[in-house]
Motif scaffolding. Structure first.
Motif, PDB file in Angstrom:
ATOM      1  N   HIS A  82      51.909  24.195  52.723  1.00  0.00           N
ATOM      2  CA  HIS A  82      51.264  23.889  53.964  1.00  0.00           C
ATOM      3  C   HIS A  82      50.305  24.765  53.898  1.00  0.00           C
ATOM      4  O   HIS A  82      49.792  25.635  53.055  1.00  0.00           O
ATOM      5  N   PRO A  83      49.109  24.508  54.677  1.00  0.00           N
ATOM      6  CA  PRO A  83      47.878  25.255  54.745  1.00  0.00           C
ATOM      7  C   PRO A  83      47.905  26.688  54.819  1.00  0.00           C
ATOM      8  O   PRO A  83      48.892  26.968  55.758  1.00  0.00           O
ATOM      9  N   GLY A  84      47.589  27.447  54.205  1.00  0.00           N
ATOM     10  CA  GLY A  84      47.481  28.845  54.238  1.00  0.00           C
ATOM     11  C   GLY A  84      48.464  29.447  53.622  1.00  0.00           C
ATOM     12  O   GLY A  84      48.557  30.957  53.705  1.00  0.00           O
ATOM     13  N   ASP A  85      49.603  28.695  52.947  1.00  0.00           N
ATOM     14  CA  ASP A  85      50.679  29.192  52.193  1.00  0.00           C
ATOM     15  C   ASP A  85      50.110  30.014  50.939  1.00  0.00           C
ATOM     16  O   ASP A  85      49.125  30.085  50.404  1.00  0.00           O
ATOM     17  N   TYR A  86      51.155  31.181  50.781  1.00  0.00           N
ATOM     18  CA  TYR A  86      51.134  31.993  49.552  1.00  0.00           C
ATOM     19  C   TYR A  86      52.049  31.384  48.502  1.00  0.00           C
ATOM     20  O   TYR A  86      53.134  31.521  48.996  1.00  0.00           O
ATOM     21  N   VAL A  87      51.725  30.814  47.346  1.00  0.00           N
ATOM     22  CA  VAL A  87      52.848  30.241  46.604  1.00  0.00           C
ATOM     23  C   VAL A  87      52.895  30.909  45.336  1.00  0.00           C
ATOM     24  O   VAL A  87      51.615  31.284  44.505  1.00  0.00           O
ATOM     25  N   LEU A  88      53.998  31.515  44.694  1.00  0.00           N
ATOM     26  CA  LEU A  88      54.061  32.040  43.770  1.00  0.00           C
ATOM     27  C   LEU A  88      54.785  31.080  42.471  1.00  0.00           C
ATOM     28  O   LEU A  88      55.730  30.485  42.834  1.00  0.00           O
ATOM     29  N   VAL A  89      54.250  31.104  41.251  1.00  0.00           N
ATOM     30  CA  VAL A  89      54.536  30.155  40.394  1.00  0.00           C
ATOM     31  C   VAL A  89      54.633  30.968  39.109  1.00  0.00           C
ATOM     32  O   VAL A  89      53.895  31.934  38.830  1.00  0.00           O
ATOM     33  N   TYR A  90      55.655  30.892  38.280  1.00  0.00           N
ATOM     34  CA  TYR A  90      55.858  31.749  37.205  1.00  0.00           C
ATOM     35  C   TYR A  90      55.728  30.866  35.994  1.00  0.00           C
ATOM     36  O   TYR A  90      56.652  30.223  35.778  1.00  0.00           O
ATOM     37  N   PHE A 116      45.427  26.656  50.288  1.00  0.00           N
ATOM     38  CA  PHE A 116      46.458  27.757  50.127  1.00  0.00           C
ATOM     39  C   PHE A 116      46.044  28.671  48.803  1.00  0.00           C
ATOM     40  O   PHE A 116      44.921  28.713  48.285  1.00  0.00           O
ATOM     41  N   THR A 117      46.798  29.715  48.769  1.00  0.00           N
ATOM     42  CA  THR A 117      46.486  30.660  47.668  1.00  0.00           C
ATOM     43  C   THR A 117      47.785  30.649  46.485  1.00  0.00           C
ATOM     44  O   THR A 117      48.942  30.545  46.937  1.00  0.00           O
ATOM     45  N   VAL A 118      47.524  30.616  45.192  1.00  0.00           N
ATOM     46  CA  VAL A 118      48.488  30.646  44.302  1.00  0.00           C
ATOM     47  C   VAL A 118      48.599  31.932  43.548  1.00  0.00           C
ATOM     48  O   VAL A 118      47.348  32.285  42.934  1.00  0.00           O
ATOM     49  N   ILE A 119      49.992  32.381  43.639  1.00  0.00           N
ATOM     50  CA  ILE A 119      49.865  33.487  42.486  1.00  0.00           C
ATOM     51  C   ILE A 119      50.501  33.189  41.275  1.00  0.00           C
ATOM     52  O   ILE A 119      51.580  32.564  41.166  1.00  0.00           O
ATOM     53  N   PRO A 154      48.490  38.635  26.954  1.00  0.00           N
ATOM     54  CA  PRO A 154      47.213  37.749  26.231  1.00  0.00           C
ATOM     55  C   PRO A 154      47.048  38.281  24.783  1.00  0.00           C
ATOM     56  O   PRO A 154      47.152  39.430  24.395  1.00  0.00           O
ATOM     57  N   SER A 155      46.845  37.164  23.888  1.00  0.00           N
ATOM     58  CA  SER A 155      46.700  37.394  22.533  1.00  0.00           C
ATOM     59  C   SER A 155      45.401  38.161  22.343  1.00  0.00           C
ATOM     60  O   SER A 155      44.354  37.853  23.050  1.00  0.00           O
ATOM     61  N   PRO A 156      45.391  39.263  21.405  1.00  0.00           N
ATOM     62  CA  PRO A 156      43.945  39.708  21.243  1.00  0.00           C
ATOM     63  C   PRO A 156      42.862  38.703  20.593  1.00  0.00           C
ATOM     64  O   PRO A 156      41.610  39.009  20.759  1.00  0.00           O
ATOM     65  N   SER A 157      43.209  37.898  19.903  1.00  0.00           N
ATOM     66  CA  SER A 157      42.284  36.759  19.465  1.00  0.00           C
ATOM     67  C   SER A 157      41.954  35.706  20.469  1.00  0.00           C
ATOM     68  O   SER A 157      41.052  34.818  20.354  1.00  0.00           O
ATOM     69  N   ALA A 158      42.644  35.510  21.835  1.00  0.00           N
ATOM     70  CA  ALA A 158      42.547  34.676  22.872  1.00  0.00           C
ATOM     71  C   ALA A 158      40.977  34.931  23.231  1.00  0.00           C
ATOM     72  O   ALA A 158      40.798  35.995  23.662  1.00  0.00           O
ATOM     73  N   THR A 159      40.319  33.940  23.559  1.00  0.00           N
ATOM     74  CA  THR A 159      39.082  33.881  24.360  1.00  0.00           C
ATOM     75  C   THR A 159      39.009  33.502  25.984  1.00  0.00           C
ATOM     76  O   THR A 159      38.254  33.981  26.561  1.00  0.00           O
ATOM     77  N   GLU A 160      40.208  33.207  26.289  1.00  0.00           N
ATOM     78  CA  GLU A 160      40.461  32.968  27.800  1.00  0.00           C
ATOM     79  C   GLU A 160      41.871  33.685  28.256  1.00  0.00           C
ATOM     80  O   GLU A 160      42.419  33.891  27.477  1.00  0.00           O
ATOM     81  N   ALA A 161      41.796  34.070  29.672  1.00  0.00           N
ATOM     82  CA  ALA A 161      43.062  34.487  30.035  1.00  0.00           C
ATOM     83  C   ALA A 161      44.117  33.318  30.079  1.00  0.00           C
ATOM     84  O   ALA A 161      43.769  32.180  30.188  1.00  0.00           O
ATOM     85  N   PRO A 162      45.333  33.881  30.396  1.00  0.00           N
ATOM     86  CA  PRO A 162      46.500  32.734  30.510  1.00  0.00           C
ATOM     87  C   PRO A 162      46.336  31.730  31.600  1.00  0.00           C
ATOM     88  O   PRO A 162      45.722  32.268  32.908  1.00  0.00           O
ATOM     89  N   TYR A 163      46.264  30.692  31.477  1.00  0.00           N
ATOM     90  CA  TYR A 163      46.108  29.357  32.345  1.00  0.00           C
ATOM     91  C   TYR A 163      45.014  29.235  33.189  1.00  0.00           C
ATOM     92  O   TYR A 163      44.717  29.099  34.235  1.00  0.00           O
ATOM     93  N   ALA A 164      44.021  29.582  32.342  1.00  0.00           N
ATOM     94  CA  ALA A 164      42.509  29.577  32.797  1.00  0.00           C
ATOM     95  C   ALA A 164      42.110  28.086  33.258  1.00  0.00           C
ATOM     96  O   ALA A 164      41.440  27.994  34.004  1.00  0.00           O
ATOM     97  N   ALA A 165      42.509  27.182  32.339  1.00  0.00           N
ATOM     98  CA  ALA A 165      42.257  25.845  32.775  1.00  0.00           C
ATOM     99  C   ALA A 165      42.889  25.617  34.009  1.00  0.00           C
ATOM    100  O   ALA A 165      42.086  24.835  34.893  1.00  0.00           O
ATOM    101  N   ASN A 167      46.075  36.244  39.080  1.00  0.00           N
ATOM    102  CA  ASN A 167      46.942  36.478  38.118  1.00  0.00           C
ATOM    103  C   ASN A 167      47.798  37.721  38.136  1.00  0.00           C
ATOM    104  O   ASN A 167      47.120  38.834  38.838  1.00  0.00           O
ATOM    105  N   LEU A 168      48.762  37.657  37.848  1.00  0.00           N
ATOM    106  CA  LEU A 168      49.932  38.639  38.243  1.00  0.00           C
ATOM    107  C   LEU A 168      50.798  38.824  37.053  1.00  0.00           C
ATOM    108  O   LEU A 168      51.425  37.760  36.272  1.00  0.00           O
ATOM    109  N   ALA A 169      51.031  40.106  36.576  1.00  0.00           N
ATOM    110  CA  ALA A 169      51.921  40.345  35.321  1.00  0.00           C
ATOM    111  C   ALA A 169      53.392  40.497  36.136  1.00  0.00           C
ATOM    112  O   ALA A 169      53.705  40.576  37.418  1.00  0.00           O
ATOM    113  N   SER A 170      54.519  40.218  35.185  1.00  0.00           N
ATOM    114  CA  SER A 170      55.744  40.173  35.901  1.00  0.00           C
ATOM    115  C   SER A 170      56.392  41.445  36.311  1.00  0.00           C
ATOM    116  O   SER A 170      57.086  41.495  37.348  1.00  0.00           O
ATOM    117  N   ASN A 171      55.740  42.535  35.869  1.00  0.00           N
ATOM    118  CA  ASN A 171      56.267  43.677  36.608  1.00  0.00           C
ATOM    119  C   ASN A 171      55.609  44.032  38.053  1.00  0.00           C
ATOM    120  O   ASN A 171      55.831  45.021  38.438  1.00  0.00           O
TER     121      ASN A 171
END
Length: 423
Positions: free
Chosen positions: A219-227, A246-249, A256-267, A281-285
């Motif tokens: 719905h409009p304005g929802d905060y949705v957490l995807v893992y 809405f907002t996606v967390i 992130p790998s040291p050799s990675a040029t982009e953050a996870p799920y950048a696309a 973007n959110l870490a599991s902890n």
């Protein structure tokens, strides 16, 4: 055993292209090679299994239904043993076995209807009147001509009239599968291959069909957490973003790998931001800090078991427990082909182990030999933590899973992997 030409099978797409030119055994070995190296995983396993079983039906030699079932079971067992952590392989094998049984049953019923129709024609034909005077030599009427003028061949007449009524089986008696010979092996082969194509279409269209329910669930304005969102979850969010704001967390466990040029799920974040959807973007902890603000939690499942439990990526169980603690709904996105008609084993409940080198760097030291580091790559979420199963057939609850499993699997095929020995 590695494939004889590994250069032709570095990934699933090239394997599928090579199926027409490779032998059946080479194709099976190539897929086993990819499964053991985990170059094919997740949804790709379902598509690859259906493609290989289609080749088994098309290229293997079989003369009746039992032989075809045995060929499919043998190939399916080898694939499940190559990747025991991918239950979707066994699901597709069971679907194909059930498809073969259905097609064979339809052919048998068609033959029974044809024989019954012929019997009805014979019963409708009037019998010749008895002779007035007994003749010294009984004269049998010509079998090729009936009194109605209907022309019937001698072979058909003998087929319908010679049999002794005492030896004729009852109409309602069932015929064993081994005796249910199809009218044509070629016709059965074609029907089963068409049915496997329908399964492939179902696998291909499942994500889009699930995404069609996005504007109902979000719905409009929802905060949705995807893992650790899978491809199914990504399509679902992008579809919702075309109609909702809405907002996606995005929670992630992998560092992130040291050799990675982009953050996870950048696309994914770029696509959502372009549609006007904010992403975090959110870490599991840090999940517990955001859970009170979240409206719903969405997962993509690797498998849904008979009891309603889920096989998911590692770390998802933490988010599911947090959502349950704060009374937040948990929605699982999963195609029907991932519904497994079995209860989870102890290995599934404990989680599969992977390579821990991405979390802990190895080095020479005194404590190296004294350490044992485990990295679980899968989690099991118990059914009481799940609220809605959103499938390509629509939203489902735990109480409806039994009917879905009964519609897609045969009882005799549920434990197929335990009916065969080692190949």
């Amino acid at each position: 055993m590695a494939p004889s030409q590994p250069s032709h099978t570095p990934n699933l797409d090239k394997l599928i292209k090579s199926l027409r030119v490779q032998s059946l055994e080479a194709s099976i070995e190539s897929l086993i090679f990819l499964l053991k190296r985990r170059q094919v995983k997740g949804d790709e396993c379902a598509r690859a299994t259906a493609q290989i079983l289609r080749q088994v039906v098309a290229k293997s030699k079989w003369h009746d239904v039992d032989q075809l079932l045995s060929r499919v079971q043998s190939a399916g067992l080898r694939l499940t043993q190559a990747a025991p952590h991918e239950p979707v392989i066994g699901n597709i094998v069971r679907r194909v076995l059930g498809l073969i049984r259905d097609e064979a049953c339809e052919d048998r019923n068609a033959d029974d209807l044809g024989s019954e129709a012929a019997s009805d024609i014979q019963s409708l034909a009037p019998t010749a009147p008895p002779p007035q005077k007994p003749a010294l030599v009984p004269i049998r009427p010509a079998p090729s001509i009936l009194t109605t003028g209907l022309q019937v061949s001698k072979s058909m007449f003998n087929l319908l009239s010679v049999a002794d009524p005492g030896d004729t089986p009852m109409t309602g008696a069932s015929t064993p599968m081994s005796q249910a010979q199809p009218a044509s092996v070629h016709a059965l082969r074609s029907e089963v291959m068409d049915g496997i194509e329908e399964i492939l279409d179902e696998i291909h269209q499942a994500d889009d069909q699930i995404a069609s329910f996005a504007d109902i669930q979000i719905h409009p304005g929802d905060y949705v957490l995807v893992y650790q969102p899978s491809r199914t979850v990504e399509k679902f969010l992008i579809k919702a973003a075309s109609k909702r704001r809405f907002t996606v967390i995005i929670g992630s466990l992998d560092p992130p790998s040291p050799s990675a040029t982009e953050a996870p799920y950048a696309a994914l974040r770029k696509k959502l931001n372009a549609a006007g959807v904010q992403t975090i973007n959110l870490a599991s902890n840090g999940l517990m800090a955001y859970i009170p603000r979240v409206n719903k939690v969405i997962f993509g499942a690797k498998a849904v078991y008979q009891n309603g439990g889920l096989l998911v990526d590692s770390g998802s169980c933490i988010a599911a427990h947090a959502a349950h603690e704060y009374l937040k709904p948990v929605i699982v996105l999963c195609g029907v082909y991932k519904f497994c008609p079995e209860d989870p084993s102890d290995e599934v409940s404990q989680g599969a182990l992977g390579n821990p080198s991405s979390f802990v760097s190895y080095g020479n030291g005194q404590a190296v030999n004294g350490l044992e580091i485990e990295n679980t790559v899968t989690d099991y979420i118990p059914p009481e933590l799940v609220d809605v199963y959103l499938t390509n057939l629509g939203p489902q609850t735990r109480h409806h899973l039994a009917s879905i499993l009964a519609d897609h699997y045969k009882t005799e095929d549920i434990g197929f992997s335990f009916q065969l020995g080692e190949p």
